[in-house]
Design a protein around this motif. Structure first.
Motif, PDB file in Angstrom:
ATOM      1  N   LYS A  71       0.898  -1.405  -0.041  1.00  0.00           N
ATOM      2  CA  LYS A  71       0.162  -0.277   0.005  1.00  0.00           C
ATOM      3  C   LYS A  71       0.680   1.408   0.658  1.00  0.00           C
ATOM      4  O   LYS A  71       1.617   1.100   0.778  1.00  0.00           O
ATOM      5  N   VAL A  73       0.462   6.089   0.295  1.00  0.00           N
ATOM      6  CA  VAL A  73      -0.302   6.325   0.991  1.00  0.00           C
ATOM      7  C   VAL A  73       0.350   7.486  -0.393  1.00  0.00           C
ATOM      8  O   VAL A  73       0.994   8.284   0.293  1.00  0.00           O
ATOM      9  N   GLN A  75      -0.365  12.112   0.305  1.00  0.00           N
ATOM     10  CA  GLN A  75      -1.570  12.705   0.718  1.00  0.00           C
ATOM     11  C   GLN A  75      -0.970  14.155  -0.016  1.00  0.00           C
ATOM     12  O   GLN A  75       0.238  14.068  -0.009  1.00  0.00           O
ATOM     13  N   ARG A  86      -6.103  12.275   0.337  1.00  0.00           N
ATOM     14  CA  ARG A  86      -5.442  11.610   0.881  1.00  0.00           C
ATOM     15  C   ARG A  86      -6.172  10.334   0.587  1.00  0.00           C
ATOM     16  O   ARG A  86      -7.169  10.672   0.081  1.00  0.00           O
ATOM     17  N   GLY A  88      -4.925   6.538  -1.399  1.00  0.00           N
ATOM     18  CA  GLY A  88      -4.281   5.529  -1.974  1.00  0.00           C
ATOM     19  C   GLY A  88      -4.120   4.381  -3.088  1.00  0.00           C
ATOM     20  O   GLY A  88      -4.979   4.530  -3.935  1.00  0.00           O
TER      21      GLY A  88
END
Length: 102
Positions: A71, A73, A75, A86, A88
């Motif tokens: 994963k 992320v 941001q 945000r 993913g």
């Protein structure tokens, strides 16, 4: 020692017979045979990079399974404006085993 460098999904991987490699998603089902294009071929002391000779080299692989990458992320933030975002992402991957270099 016989090995090849193959192009796979925007990257290059060094493979030998029996090597298990994780590639970007391939359009093949589990157990299917796929061919990977060779960029470089080494057979003992001879190194082949000529495109005409590499067209005769075939690297075959068997699809072992499909999986997903880690994963990631993403941001985004802008100071003093209240903007926060945000997101993913998980990359789809295919695990293959090299079965032959000819």
């Amino acid at each position: 020692m016989v090995y090849a460098v193959v192009r796979a999904g925007g990257r290059q991987e060094k493979v030998e017979v029996g090597t298990i490699v994780v590639l970007d998603r391939q359009k093949a089902k589990i157990g299917d045979k796929i061919e990977l294009p060779a960029v470089l071929f080494v057979d003992g002391d001879t190194v082949t990079t000529d495109a005409d000779k590499l067209a005769k080299v075939t690297v075959t692989a068997e699809v072992l399974g499909e999986e997903r990458g880690p994963k990631i992320v993403i941001q985004k933030f802008k100071n003093k404006t209240g903007y926060k975002k945000r997101q993913g992402h998980r990359q789809d991957l295919t695990r293959v085993k090299v079965t032959g270099i000819k």
